[in-house]
Design a protein around this motif. Structure first.
Motif, PDB file in Angstrom:
ATOM      1  N   ARG A   1       0.841  -1.208   0.000  1.00  0.00           N
ATOM      2  CA  ARG A   1       0.000   0.000   0.000  1.00  0.00           C
ATOM      3  C   ARG A   1       0.872   1.252   0.000  1.00  0.00           C
ATOM      4  NH1 ARG A   1      -4.393  -2.638   4.095  1.00  0.00           N
ATOM      5  NH2 ARG A   1      -5.908  -3.241   2.505  1.00  0.00           N
ATOM      6  N   MET A   2       1.942   1.226   0.783  1.00  0.00           N
ATOM      7  CA  MET A   2       2.839   2.398   0.795  1.00  0.00           C
ATOM      8  C   MET A   2       3.490   2.569  -0.584  1.00  0.00           C
ATOM      9  SD  MET A   2       2.568   3.892   3.728  1.00  0.00           S
ATOM     10  CE  MET A   2       3.895   5.064   3.522  1.00  0.00           C
ATOM     11  N   ARG A   3       3.859   1.457  -1.231  1.00  0.00           N
ATOM     12  CA  ARG A   3       4.406   1.548  -2.592  1.00  0.00           C
ATOM     13  C   ARG A   3       3.417   2.245  -3.515  1.00  0.00           C
ATOM     14  NH1 ARG A   3       6.564  -4.689  -3.553  1.00  0.00           N
ATOM     15  NH2 ARG A   3       8.208  -4.615  -1.965  1.00  0.00           N
ATOM     16  N   ALA A   4       2.142   1.825  -3.407  1.00  0.00           N
ATOM     17  CA  ALA A   4       1.115   2.355  -4.319  1.00  0.00           C
ATOM     18  C   ALA A   4       0.899   3.854  -4.112  1.00  0.00           C
ATOM     19  CB  ALA A   4      -0.193   1.596  -4.115  1.00  0.00           C
TER      20      ALA A   4
ATOM     21  N   ASP B   1      16.398 -10.254  -3.927  1.00  0.00           N
ATOM     22  CA  ASP B   1      16.007 -10.177  -5.342  1.00  0.00           C
ATOM     23  C   ASP B   1      14.547  -9.716  -5.461  1.00  0.00           C
ATOM     24  OD1 ASP B   1      16.142 -10.337  -8.082  1.00  0.00           O
ATOM     25  OD2 ASP B   1      16.035 -12.530  -8.181  1.00  0.00           O
ATOM     26  N   PRO B   2      14.213  -8.561  -4.848  1.00  0.00           N
ATOM     27  CA  PRO B   2      12.796  -8.154  -4.789  1.00  0.00           C
ATOM     28  C   PRO B   2      12.305  -7.621  -6.129  1.00  0.00           C
ATOM     29  CG  PRO B   2      14.168  -6.404  -3.915  1.00  0.00           C
ATOM     30  CD  PRO B   2      15.102  -7.534  -4.294  1.00  0.00           C
ATOM     31  N   ARG B   3      10.975  -7.678  -6.329  1.00  0.00           N
ATOM     32  CA  ARG B   3      10.399  -7.091  -7.553  1.00  0.00           C
ATOM     33  C   ARG B   3      10.004  -5.640  -7.335  1.00  0.00           C
ATOM     34  NH1 ARG B   3       6.032 -11.437  -9.233  1.00  0.00           N
ATOM     35  NH2 ARG B   3       6.331 -12.150  -7.101  1.00  0.00           N
ATOM     36  N   LEU B   4       9.669  -5.288  -6.098  1.00  0.00           N
ATOM     37  CA  LEU B   4       9.303  -3.908  -5.745  1.00  0.00           C
ATOM     38  C   LEU B   4       8.151  -3.378  -6.602  1.00  0.00           C
ATOM     39  CD1 LEU B   4      12.827  -2.283  -5.093  1.00  0.00           C
ATOM     40  CD2 LEU B   4      11.299  -3.388  -3.455  1.00  0.00           C
ATOM     41  N   THR B   5       7.171  -4.227  -6.844  1.00  0.00           N
ATOM     42  CA  THR B   5       5.971  -3.805  -7.567  1.00  0.00           C
ATOM     43  C   THR B   5       4.773  -3.862  -6.610  1.00  0.00           C
ATOM     44  OG1 THR B   5       5.750  -6.077  -8.346  1.00  0.00           O
ATOM     45  CG2 THR B   5       6.746  -4.507  -9.873  1.00  0.00           C
ATOM     46  N   VAL B   6       3.652  -3.300  -7.062  1.00  0.00           N
ATOM     47  CA  VAL B   6       2.432  -3.294  -6.245  1.00  0.00           C
ATOM     48  C   VAL B   6       1.591  -4.495  -6.660  1.00  0.00           C
ATOM     49  CG1 VAL B   6       0.333  -1.983  -5.712  1.00  0.00           C
ATOM     50  CG2 VAL B   6       2.495  -0.775  -6.140  1.00  0.00           C
TER      51      VAL B   6
ATOM     52  N   ARG C   1      -0.280  -6.544  -3.935  1.00  0.00           N
ATOM     53  CA  ARG C   1      -1.234  -6.965  -2.908  1.00  0.00           C
ATOM     54  C   ARG C   1      -2.361  -5.963  -2.684  1.00  0.00           C
ATOM     55  NH1 ARG C   1       1.316 -11.213   0.362  1.00  0.00           N
ATOM     56  NH2 ARG C   1      -0.271 -10.823   1.931  1.00  0.00           N
ATOM     57  N   CYS C   2      -2.427  -4.936  -3.536  1.00  0.00           N
ATOM     58  CA  CYS C   2      -3.524  -3.964  -3.450  1.00  0.00           C
ATOM     59  C   CYS C   2      -3.627  -3.301  -4.818  1.00  0.00           C
ATOM     60  CB  CYS C   2      -3.247  -2.910  -2.372  1.00  0.00           C
ATOM     61  SG  CYS C   2      -1.812  -1.894  -2.706  1.00  0.00           S
ATOM     62  N   ALA C   3      -4.709  -2.538  -5.016  1.00  0.00           N
ATOM     63  CA  ALA C   3      -4.823  -1.772  -6.262  1.00  0.00           C
ATOM     64  C   ALA C   3      -3.810  -0.643  -6.225  1.00  0.00           C
ATOM     65  CB  ALA C   3      -6.232  -1.213  -6.381  1.00  0.00           C
ATOM     66  N   GLY C   4      -3.333  -0.227  -7.390  1.00  0.00           N
ATOM     67  CA  GLY C   4      -2.409   0.905  -7.465  1.00  0.00           C
ATOM     68  C   GLY C   4      -1.343   0.669  -8.513  1.00  0.00           C
ATOM     69  N   ALA C   5      -0.729   1.763  -8.946  1.00  0.00           N
ATOM     70  CA  ALA C   5       0.299   1.677  -9.993  1.00  0.00           C
ATOM     71  C   ALA C   5       1.677   1.434  -9.373  1.00  0.00           C
ATOM     72  CB  ALA C   5       0.318   2.983 -10.782  1.00  0.00           C
TER      73      ALA C   5
ATOM     74  N   ASP D   1      12.863  -7.323 -15.440  1.00  0.00           N
ATOM     75  CA  ASP D   1      11.454  -7.628 -15.741  1.00  0.00           C
ATOM     76  C   ASP D   1      10.709  -6.523 -16.490  1.00  0.00           C
ATOM     77  OD1 ASP D   1      10.922  -5.737 -13.777  1.00  0.00           O
ATOM     78  OD2 ASP D   1      10.236  -7.164 -12.271  1.00  0.00           O
ATOM     79  N   GLY D   2      11.254  -5.318 -16.532  1.00  0.00           N
ATOM     80  CA  GLY D   2      10.585  -4.230 -17.250  1.00  0.00           C
ATOM     81  C   GLY D   2       9.223  -3.863 -16.662  1.00  0.00           C
TER      82      GLY D   2
END
Ligand code: NAP
Length: 274
Positions: free
Chosen positions: A100-103, A119-124, A126-130, A152-153
């Motif tokens: 959520r904080m990422r989003a 080796d994290p993906r650092l994408t959102v 687990r919730c809605a958001g970009a 991964d682009g």
């Protein structure tokens, strides 16, 4: 309707309300929705807690950049084992919190040690958001190009390194390399914040690890420090924060804070600057 049907329906309604509240917070943050957001009257406690926790971040207005850091740690202040394993010190609810904080953020930042071990993906997810911009500090360019976030682009990605380690136009996998000044303290947090603000990224969320966040804290560059404490004692492992030694306990930082239960864990949202 049976009791279990009723339970399932209550659960579904609650999820819908939580999802609605989250969408309102996202819209508020992206200025695409209401100018304000309040806890709906009669809202279930979990929806009220959701709004209370994220509203300060959803309604930020940027007279200046805002930097929030988060660490999940054990009762004895460890963020990972000595071997570097950190999945999962804290529980599911804290993991969802970081998404959520990422989003809500414009950019997420981690140190090289976190990329090397997780080796994290650092994408959102687990919730809605970009997905926000992903940023890695690897000052001396020790990381190879094989890590997922360089390949991964999924979102734009920057690697911050000393300027003398970067050739013009150079990339690491799909990530862009950005050269910053070599300062006595390494790459200075103020240089990072200014470089991100110059590209319109005003809300930075730092996800670790302990070394990276300690450097921001030492530089006075954090507005909030979120520490989630899990009810586990590791007894050894990588430390959470490491700051210059003090002599007396009263010399420690005693920030104002907000507390939130995240499943079995407790989140302390420390307010360092208003
Ligand atoms: N529980 C949690 O919340 C959590 C979150 C994230 C990570 N982790 C765990 O924590 C561990 C990694 O944390 P860590 O504290 O060891 O490392 P880290 O903070 O991820 O990375 C530290 C490294 O990043 C580079 N760096 C960071 N800030 C810099 C600056 N201002 N200037 C120059 N270089 C800078 C340096 O790399 P060089 O030494 O190469 O110059 C430094 O050694 C992993 O085991 C990971 O699984 C846990």
């Amino acid at each position: 309707m049976s009791a279990s049907d009723g339970d399932a329906q209550t659960g579904a309604t609650r999820m819908r309300d939580e999802a609605t509240a989250w969408q309102m917070l996202l819209a508020l943050r992206r200025k695409g929705g209401p100018a304000a957001c309040a806890i709906p009257p009669g809202a279930p406690a979990d929806v009220a807690a959701l709004v209370e926790l994220y509203l300060p971040f959803a309604q930020l207005s940027f007279g200046r950049p805002i930097v929030v850091a988060h660490l999940g740690q054990s009762l004895d202040g460890r963020i990972a084992t000595m071997a570097g394993a950190s999945r999962w010190v804290t529980g599911e609810a804290d993991l969802t919190h970081t998404h959520r904080m990422r989003a809500l953020a414009d950019a997420i930042l981690v140190g090289a040690g976190t990329v090397r071990h997780d080796d994290p993906r650092l994408t959102v997810r687990r919730c809605a958001g970009a997905h926000p911009l992903r940023v890695v500090i690897d000052s001396e360019r020790r990381l190879g190009a094989d890590y997922r976030l360089f390949q991964d682009g999924a979102a734009p990605t920057l690697v911050l390194a000393y300027a003398d380690r970067v050739r013009p136009g150079e990339r690491l996998g799909q990530a862009e390399l950005v050269g910053l000044p070599r300062r006595p303290e390494g790459i200075a947090p103020r240089d990072i914040i200014a470089a991100l603000a110059a590209s319109g990224r005003h809300f930075l969320f730092i996800e670790g690890g302990g070394i990276t966040i300690s450097r921001f804290l030492m530089a006075g560059a954090l507005d909030r420090l979120q520490i989630t404490v899990a009810p586990v004692i590791l007894g050894s492992g990588k430390p959470s924060l490491t700051l210059p030694e003090i002599v007396e306990p009263h010399q420690g930082l005693r920030p104002r804070l907000r507390r939130f239960s995240l499943g079995e864990d407790m989140l302390y949202d420390c307010i360092l600057h208003d």
